[in-house]
Scaffold this active site. Structure first.
Site, PDB file in Angstrom:
ATOM      1  N   CYS B  85      -1.702  -4.402 -11.225  1.00 55.20           N
ATOM      2  CA  CYS B  85      -2.247  -4.030  -9.914  1.00 55.20           C
ATOM      3  C   CYS B  85      -1.201  -4.088  -8.816  1.00 55.20           C
ATOM      4  CB  CYS B  85      -3.432  -4.923  -9.578  1.00 55.20           C
ATOM      5  SG  CYS B  85      -4.723  -4.797 -10.820  1.00 55.20           S
ATOM      6  N   CYS B 208     -16.816  -8.466  -5.642  1.00 53.60           N
ATOM      7  CA  CYS B 208     -15.852  -7.714  -6.459  1.00 53.60           C
ATOM      8  C   CYS B 208     -15.490  -6.400  -5.786  1.00 53.60           C
ATOM      9  CB  CYS B 208     -16.449  -7.381  -7.826  1.00 53.60           C
ATOM     10  SG  CYS B 208     -17.049  -8.811  -8.726  1.00 53.60           S
ATOM     11  N   ILE B 211     -14.485   0.093  -8.474  1.00 55.15           N
ATOM     12  CA  ILE B 211     -13.628   1.010  -9.238  1.00 55.15           C
ATOM     13  C   ILE B 211     -13.457   2.277  -8.404  1.00 55.15           C
ATOM     14  CG2 ILE B 211     -13.549   2.433 -11.322  1.00 55.15           C
ATOM     15  CD1 ILE B 211     -15.245   0.131 -12.647  1.00 55.15           C
ATOM     16  N   HIS B 334     -10.296  -0.182  -5.291  1.00 55.86           N
ATOM     17  CA  HIS B 334      -9.008  -0.606  -5.827  1.00 55.86           C
ATOM     18  C   HIS B 334      -8.541   0.377  -6.903  1.00 55.86           C
ATOM     19  CE1 HIS B 334      -5.823  -3.117  -7.205  1.00 55.86           C
ATOM     20  NE2 HIS B 334      -6.497  -3.989  -7.918  1.00 55.86           N
TER      21      HIS B 334
END
Ligand code: ZN
Lengths: 109, 387
Positions: B85, B208, B211, B334
């Site tokens: 990442c 979280c 995606i 992300h």
């Protein structure tokens, strides 16, 4: 449990690494130790990756062995349904070749 | 070493780009960065592309060469870098080094990723490629799981509460509502976060990041050439990188990522600055609890107080240490390889004074991009030319 110990400097490793990161030695002994430690943390995995889908949900915990080493393992299947695992609680770690370590609670009698 | 400036920036929205390849997203962002910089393409001597999972998820590799081809720069050395990442941050640092060293007059750093076409378990498995398959990955750990472990350890050590962790999500999701590049902004209450679907206890869905697809690009060049740019050139005061333990067993505890601590120390040494000089931070909030640990590791918030600072509003856009005014990964999503460059993009707009969620008197900004279980990290410090 079985861990590897560098023949040159004695550095212990749960993960089988090709070279000792401390002294660059490349020969190791398999050493038996009792696997006693304490629970450092745990989590219940509810959204696993594809390879682990059949097992959901399961608990992954990190144990600190008596020599200070951290081990990531799966909480034994039979115990996974139980409620909270306490941080600091005594656990015992076992492992077999090509299998991830298994962590069990040590219950007071 | 020569002083380096960012002369051009470009970014797609972060979110869903159905049926757009990562190389096409990269080309869109790169085109914008080159045009904004106003410099001749013949001056660009190097291209670095940050990408993490295009091979696994799209079956397409050689993204750097494809990008060079797409923007008419075939012949220019084009390199894809991968550091989980942190791939984008690493690409940026390499572009900076190429110009700072005098090897080229200008270099392009691009980050790109396409992920939303794949189902969650497939994406989780792809991201798990950044775990050591002989240890943590083999036990069935996932990235939400890693941060579930970190959360419990942090709560045990510092008494960090559910409310404090949720405050990070509430802040970043609200910041995202003001950022047109962010598609996952929301107006949530602390309860909404706490009551959302459990993912990896104690982490829930709104703890979280989502995606996402997206790409971002920056063009770096010498201070001299940056004067021709359309927008205010932004100085690169530090571009630091580190590597860290490859597995949890390499950590001393679950309260800190040594790679962040080391990259931050290097960036502060390189720039001659300290955490108190920083006006705003864009850091790697892949999960709410990650922002808390990252902010402490960077030294911009006292150890153990990251949660408290979030809940008290001290990391809000008008707080004393604004963190993730862009909405961060929690609100932008992300697109893993693009994130590091996306952070640079956001800080450049802040320092130019043109950000849609502007931090007042922003003179110096810091970005933090973390990969894997803390195996790779970059910290960059950028400054307005008059500061
Ligand atoms: Zn050794």
């Amino acid at each position: 449990m079985v861990i590897r110990r560098c023949q040159s400097c004695g550095h212990p490793s749960v993960t089988p690494l090709p070279v000792c990161p401390i002294c660059l030695g490349d020969t190791f002994d398999a050493v038996h130790q009792d696997g006693n430690g304490t629970c450092l943390s745990w989590t219940r995995i509810r959204r696993p990756a594809t390879d682990f889908k059949c097992a959901e949900p399961f608990i992954v915990a990190v144990a600190r062995l008596q020599n200070g080493t951290l081990v990531t393992g799966r909480l034994a299947q039979a115990e996974a349904a139980d409620t909270a695992l306490e941080i600091g609680a005594p656990v015992v770690v076992t492992n077999q070749a090509n299998e991830p370590p298994v962590i069990r609670r040590v219950r007071p009698l | 070493m020569r002083e380096v400036c960012i002369a051009g920036t470009g970014s797609t929205t972060f979110g869903r780009h159905s049926a757009v390849t990562p190389q096409d997203l990269a080309a869109r962002a790169a085109r914008a960065a080159v045009l904004e910089a106003g410099i001749a393409r013949s001056d660009i001597g190097a291209i670095y592309v940050g990408n993490f999972v295009s091979g696994v998820l799209t079956g397409q590799e050689v993204l750097a060469g494809l990008l060079a081809d797409h923007i008419g720069l075939a012949g220019v050395p084009a390199t894809k870098v991968e550091g989980a990442c942190a791939s984008g941050g690493i690409a940026f640092r390499h572009a900076v080094m190429a110009v700072a060293s005098g090897l080229c007059e200008a270099a392009l750093a691009v980050g790109t990723e396409s992920m939303t076409h794949a189902d969650t378990a497939t994406v989780t498995a792809a991201l798990n490629c950044a775990m050591d398959h002989r240890s943590d990955g083999a036990a069935g750990l996932t990235y939400p799981g890693l941060f579930g472990l970190v959360w419990r350890a942090h709560a045990e050590r510092y008494g960090t509460s559910r409310e404090e962790v949720a405050a990070v999500s509430v802040k970043n999701k609200r910041n995202g509502l003001r950022n047109p590049l962010a598609s996952m902004g929301a107006d949530l209450s602390l309860d909404d976060v706490a009551q959302s679907k459990p993912i990896a206890d104690p982490l829930a869905l709104y703890d979280c990041c989502g995606i996402s697809d997206g790409a971002a690009a920056v063009l770096v060049t010498t201070t001299e050439r940056a004067k021709e740019a359309e927008g205010l050139p932004i100085r690169v005061l530090a571009a630091a990188q580190s590597s860290g333990p490859a597995r949890i067993s390499g950590l001393d505890n679950l309260l800190s990522f040594p790679a962040t601590v080391q990259a931050a120390q290097r960036a502060f040494a390189e720039s001659g600055l300290s955490p108190t000089d920083i006006d705003l931070v864009e850091l790697h909030d892949c999960f709410s609890i990650a922002e808390i640990v990252d902010s402490e590791d960077l030294g911009v918030v006292p150890r153990g107080e990251g949660g408290r600072w979030a809940l008290d509003g001290r990391t809000a856009v008008d707080g004393e240490m604004p963190i993730n005014a862009s909405g961060g990964l929690l609100a932008k999503g992300h697109p893993v390889g693009a994130t590091g460059i996306g952070q640079i993009y956001e800080v450049v707009q802040q320092l130019r004074g043109t950000h849609p969620n502007q931090v007042k008197e922003a003179g110096i900004g810091l970005t933090h991009n973390l990969g894997g279980t803390g195996i790779s990290c970059t910290v960059s410090i950028l400054g307005r030319p008059d500061v």
